[in-house]
Every structure is written in structure tokens, then in C-alpha cells.
Scaffold this motif. Structure first.
Motif, PDB file in Angstrom:
ATOM      1  N   PRO A   1       0.795  -1.223   0.000  1.00  0.00           N
ATOM      2  CA  PRO A   1       0.000   0.000   0.000  1.00  0.00           C
ATOM      3  C   PRO A   1       0.840   1.291   0.000  1.00  0.00           C
ATOM      4  O   PRO A   1       0.487   2.262  -0.680  1.00  0.00           O
ATOM      5  N   GLU A   2       1.945   1.314   0.720  1.00  0.00           N
ATOM      6  CA  GLU A   2       2.774   2.528   0.794  1.00  0.00           C
ATOM      7  C   GLU A   2       3.331   2.903  -0.578  1.00  0.00           C
ATOM      8  O   GLU A   2       3.412   4.086  -0.930  1.00  0.00           O
ATOM      9  N   LYS A   3       3.709   1.914  -1.368  1.00  0.00           N
ATOM     10  CA  LYS A   3       4.242   2.179  -2.703  1.00  0.00           C
ATOM     11  C   LYS A   3       3.130   2.668  -3.639  1.00  0.00           C
ATOM     12  O   LYS A   3       3.339   3.580  -4.441  1.00  0.00           O
ATOM     13  N   VAL A   4       1.947   2.078  -3.520  1.00  0.00           N
ATOM     14  CA  VAL A   4       0.802   2.508  -4.331  1.00  0.00           C
ATOM     15  C   VAL A   4       0.417   3.933  -3.938  1.00  0.00           C
ATOM     16  O   VAL A   4       0.128   4.774  -4.794  1.00  0.00           O
ATOM     17  N   TRP A   5       0.456   4.227  -2.649  1.00  0.00           N
ATOM     18  CA  TRP A   5       0.140   5.575  -2.166  1.00  0.00           C
ATOM     19  C   TRP A   5       1.061   6.609  -2.822  1.00  0.00           C
ATOM     20  O   TRP A   5       0.611   7.648  -3.291  1.00  0.00           O
ATOM     21  N   ARG A   6       2.349   6.308  -2.841  1.00  0.00           N
ATOM     22  CA  ARG A   6       3.300   7.235  -3.474  1.00  0.00           C
ATOM     23  C   ARG A   6       2.977   7.437  -4.955  1.00  0.00           C
ATOM     24  O   ARG A   6       3.094   8.545  -5.482  1.00  0.00           O
ATOM     25  N   ALA A   7       2.543   6.373  -5.625  1.00  0.00           N
ATOM     26  CA  ALA A   7       2.234   6.463  -7.053  1.00  0.00           C
ATOM     27  C   ALA A   7       1.072   7.411  -7.334  1.00  0.00           C
ATOM     28  O   ALA A   7       1.022   8.022  -8.399  1.00  0.00           O
ATOM     29  N   ILE A   8       0.160   7.553  -6.368  1.00  0.00           N
ATOM     30  CA  ILE A   8      -1.002   8.425  -6.584  1.00  0.00           C
ATOM     31  C   ILE A   8      -0.891   9.774  -5.885  1.00  0.00           C
ATOM     32  O   ILE A   8      -1.792  10.605  -6.010  1.00  0.00           O
ATOM     33  N   THR A   9       0.230  10.004  -5.169  1.00  0.00           N
ATOM     34  CA  THR A   9       0.369  11.282  -4.462  1.00  0.00           C
ATOM     35  C   THR A   9       1.673  12.016  -4.732  1.00  0.00           C
ATOM     36  O   THR A   9       1.734  13.233  -4.568  1.00  0.00           O
TER      37      THR A   9
ATOM     38  N   ASN B   1      -7.339  12.630   3.806  1.00  0.00           N
ATOM     39  CA  ASN B   1      -5.957  12.304   3.479  1.00  0.00           C
ATOM     40  C   ASN B   1      -5.433  11.420   4.599  1.00  0.00           C
ATOM     41  O   ASN B   1      -4.959  11.917   5.625  1.00  0.00           O
ATOM     42  N   GLU B   2      -5.564  10.119   4.399  1.00  0.00           N
ATOM     43  CA  GLU B   2      -5.232   9.123   5.424  1.00  0.00           C
ATOM     44  C   GLU B   2      -4.250   8.105   4.851  1.00  0.00           C
ATOM     45  O   GLU B   2      -4.631   6.997   4.476  1.00  0.00           O
ATOM     46  N   PRO B   3      -2.954   8.494   4.761  1.00  0.00           N
ATOM     47  CA  PRO B   3      -1.956   7.594   4.176  1.00  0.00           C
ATOM     48  C   PRO B   3      -1.822   6.301   4.980  1.00  0.00           C
ATOM     49  O   PRO B   3      -1.888   6.360   6.187  1.00  0.00           O
ATOM     50  N   PRO B   4      -1.616   5.193   4.356  1.00  0.00           N
ATOM     51  CA  PRO B   4      -1.628   4.931   2.920  1.00  0.00           C
ATOM     52  C   PRO B   4      -2.930   4.297   2.458  1.00  0.00           C
ATOM     53  O   PRO B   4      -2.925   3.426   1.592  1.00  0.00           O
ATOM     54  N   SER B   5      -4.080   4.715   3.028  1.00  0.00           N
ATOM     55  CA  SER B   5      -5.304   3.985   2.700  1.00  0.00           C
ATOM     56  C   SER B   5      -6.388   4.781   1.991  1.00  0.00           C
ATOM     57  O   SER B   5      -7.067   4.221   1.137  1.00  0.00           O
ATOM     58  N   VAL B   6      -6.586   6.058   2.312  1.00  0.00           N
ATOM     59  CA  VAL B   6      -7.681   6.809   1.683  1.00  0.00           C
ATOM     60  C   VAL B   6      -7.223   8.214   1.322  1.00  0.00           C
ATOM     61  O   VAL B   6      -6.681   8.948   2.155  1.00  0.00           O
ATOM     62  N   LEU B   7      -7.463   8.569   0.062  1.00  0.00           N
ATOM     63  CA  LEU B   7      -7.227   9.918  -0.434  1.00  0.00           C
ATOM     64  C   LEU B   7      -8.495  10.326  -1.156  1.00  0.00           C
ATOM     65  O   LEU B   7      -8.932   9.641  -2.092  1.00  0.00           O
ATOM     66  N   GLU B   8      -9.110  11.411  -0.703  1.00  0.00           N
ATOM     67  CA  GLU B   8     -10.357  11.861  -1.326  1.00  0.00           C
ATOM     68  C   GLU B   8     -10.335  13.374  -1.416  1.00  0.00           C
ATOM     69  O   GLU B   8     -10.027  14.057  -0.441  1.00  0.00           O
ATOM     70  N   TYR B   9     -10.640  13.869  -2.609  1.00  0.00           N
ATOM     71  CA  TYR B   9     -10.645  15.314  -2.801  1.00  0.00           C
ATOM     72  C   TYR B   9     -11.695  15.725  -3.813  1.00  0.00           C
ATOM     73  O   TYR B   9     -12.171  14.920  -4.615  1.00  0.00           O
ATOM     74  N   GLU B  10     -12.073  16.986  -3.711  1.00  0.00           N
ATOM     75  CA  GLU B  10     -13.015  17.592  -4.640  1.00  0.00           C
ATOM     76  C   GLU B  10     -12.205  18.368  -5.651  1.00  0.00           C
ATOM     77  O   GLU B  10     -11.250  19.056  -5.295  1.00  0.00           O
TER      78      GLU B  10
ATOM     79  N   VAL C   1      -0.364   3.966 -16.735  1.00  0.00           N
ATOM     80  CA  VAL C   1       0.934   4.565 -16.391  1.00  0.00           C
ATOM     81  C   VAL C   1       1.299   4.225 -14.944  1.00  0.00           C
ATOM     82  O   VAL C   1       2.445   3.868 -14.659  1.00  0.00           O
ATOM     83  N   VAL C   2       0.334   4.333 -14.037  1.00  0.00           N
ATOM     84  CA  VAL C   2       0.582   3.993 -12.626  1.00  0.00           C
ATOM     85  C   VAL C   2       1.097   2.554 -12.526  1.00  0.00           C
ATOM     86  O   VAL C   2       2.089   2.289 -11.839  1.00  0.00           O
ATOM     87  N   GLU C   3       0.444   1.627 -13.222  1.00  0.00           N
ATOM     88  CA  GLU C   3       0.860   0.230 -13.167  1.00  0.00           C
ATOM     89  C   GLU C   3       2.274   0.054 -13.727  1.00  0.00           C
ATOM     90  O   GLU C   3       3.069  -0.710 -13.177  1.00  0.00           O
ATOM     91  N   ALA C   4       2.588   0.766 -14.802  1.00  0.00           N
ATOM     92  CA  ALA C   4       3.948   0.696 -15.368  1.00  0.00           C
ATOM     93  C   ALA C   4       4.961   1.264 -14.382  1.00  0.00           C
ATOM     94  O   ALA C   4       6.027   0.664 -14.168  1.00  0.00           O
ATOM     95  N   GLN C   5       4.652   2.409 -13.776  1.00  0.00           N
ATOM     96  CA  GLN C   5       5.564   3.008 -12.797  1.00  0.00           C
ATOM     97  C   GLN C   5       5.819   2.045 -11.647  1.00  0.00           C
ATOM     98  O   GLN C   5       6.964   1.854 -11.237  1.00  0.00           O
ATOM     99  N   LEU C   6       4.751   1.469 -11.116  1.00  0.00           N
ATOM    100  CA  LEU C   6       4.888   0.549  -9.989  1.00  0.00           C
ATOM    101  C   LEU C   6       5.732  -0.662 -10.364  1.00  0.00           C
ATOM    102  O   LEU C   6       6.490  -1.168  -9.545  1.00  0.00           O
ATOM    103  N   GLY C   7       5.607  -1.110 -11.608  1.00  0.00           N
ATOM    104  CA  GLY C   7       6.354  -2.277 -12.064  1.00  0.00           C
ATOM    105  C   GLY C   7       7.746  -1.951 -12.559  1.00  0.00           C
ATOM    106  O   GLY C   7       8.475  -2.846 -12.998  1.00  0.00           O
TER     107      GLY C   7
END
Length: 168
Positions: free
Chosen positions: A34-42, A90-99, A143-149
Motif C-alpha cells: 500500500p505505501e508504494k501505491v500511495w506514493r504512485a497516486i500522491t 488524506n489518510e496515508p496509505p489507505s484513503v485519499l479523497e478530494y473535490e 501509467v501507474v501500473e507501469a511506474q509501480l512495475g
């Protein structure tokens, strides 16, 4: 909304919300913690490769957000003005929600035995935008999946989104 019915799960699932709006949900099972995925989206450096705005997401809930126009959007579409929003959760690394410009974007990351389950939901302000929005987010998630991989991004996500949108 018959045009949406043919969308497979990779393209996102379109559904109505309780308040009568339209949303698109994507689910990805990722072999990363989850921490690595969190970085990919933030992380701004990673976001710059796929997210359709320049934004700083490392802010507390309630904070104002400014979504700036990317260089590619200026070049391709002649866009010059960004838009605003606010951080809802903004609750790393589990929930990110914004308007963002009247839309709600929610990223939920859950650890699994093999990595993470990422659920991304975009509540739209314009229900007729579901097809193009789904194509754009699918291209971004590729792109996120490629970055993570650790794979190089050898394509332009805006070109890919246009290709995907032409298939709907």
C-alpha cells in the motif's frame, strides 16, 4: 446511458450515486505494498507522468487545492487556467479523497496477501463525460501500473486516452 453498458471492468464500472450523479469506479489488484501505491497516486514526480493536472496532494483534510494546467494541456488544448478544489480525506496509505471542480475523486488502498487492492472512484459533475473520463483514467492507471512495475513509460497518456475513447 446505453453507451456505457459495454464497458468492461478494466474500463471502469459506471453507476449512479445516491445523490443522482454518475460515477466511474476502477479496481486494480497490484503486486505492491500500500505505501508504494500511495506514493504512485500522491508523489508530484509520479503524478506528472499521468495525472491531468499539476497539484500538491500532501495537504491535510479541509485544505484548498489548486489544480494547475500541465505543459501538455497548454500545448495540445490551449488551456491556460487551472481549477480549484479541496482535500476531503488524506489518510496515508489507505484513503485519499478530494473535490476537483465539482467532482469527487476517491482513492482507496487496501493491503492484500499479494500486495494491494486499489479502488478509484470518480463522481462526475457531467454525466455525459463518463466515456471520455473512463478512457482518461484507464490511460492514467496504465501509467501507474507501469511506474509501480518499474517499466518505462513509452507512450503519451493523452494519446492513449484518445485511442481508448474512440473505442466507446
Amino acid at each position: 446511458m446505453g453507451y456505457i453498458q459495454g464497458m468492461d471492468s478494466r474500463r471502469g464500472t459506471v453507476f449512479g450515486t445516491e445523490d443522482g450523479r454518475v460515477a466511474i469506479r476502477f479496481v486494480r489488484l497490484l503486486p505492491h505494498p500500500p505505501e508504494k501505491v500511495w506514493r504512485a497516486i500522491t508523489d508530484p514526480g509520479q503524478l506528472s507522468a499521468w495525472f491531468p493536472a499539476v497539484v500538491e496532494l500532501d495537504v491535510p483534510a479541509g485544505a484548498a487545492l489548486l489544480f494547475g494546467v500541465t505543459d501538455e494541456q497548454r500545448r495540445r488544448y490551449g488551456m491556460s487556467e487551472g481549477s480549484s478544489g479541496r482535500m476531503l480525506r488524506n489518510e496515508p496509505p489507505s484513503v485519499l479523497e478530494y473535490e476537483w471542480a465539482g467532482e469527487i475523486l476517491t482513492w482507496e488502498i487496501t493491503g492484500t496477501t499479494d500486495g494491494s487492492r486499489l479502488v478509484f472512484t470518480n463522481v462526475l459533475s457531467d454525466p455525459t463525460a463518463a466515456g471520455p473520463a473512463a478512457a482518461g483514467w484507464e490511460a492514467g492507471l496504465e501509467v501507474v501500473e507501469a511506474q509501480l512495475g518499474g517499466r518505462p513509460i513509452t507512450w503519451n497518456p493523452l494519446d492513449r486516452a484518445e485511442e481508448l475513447a474512440s473505442r466507446t
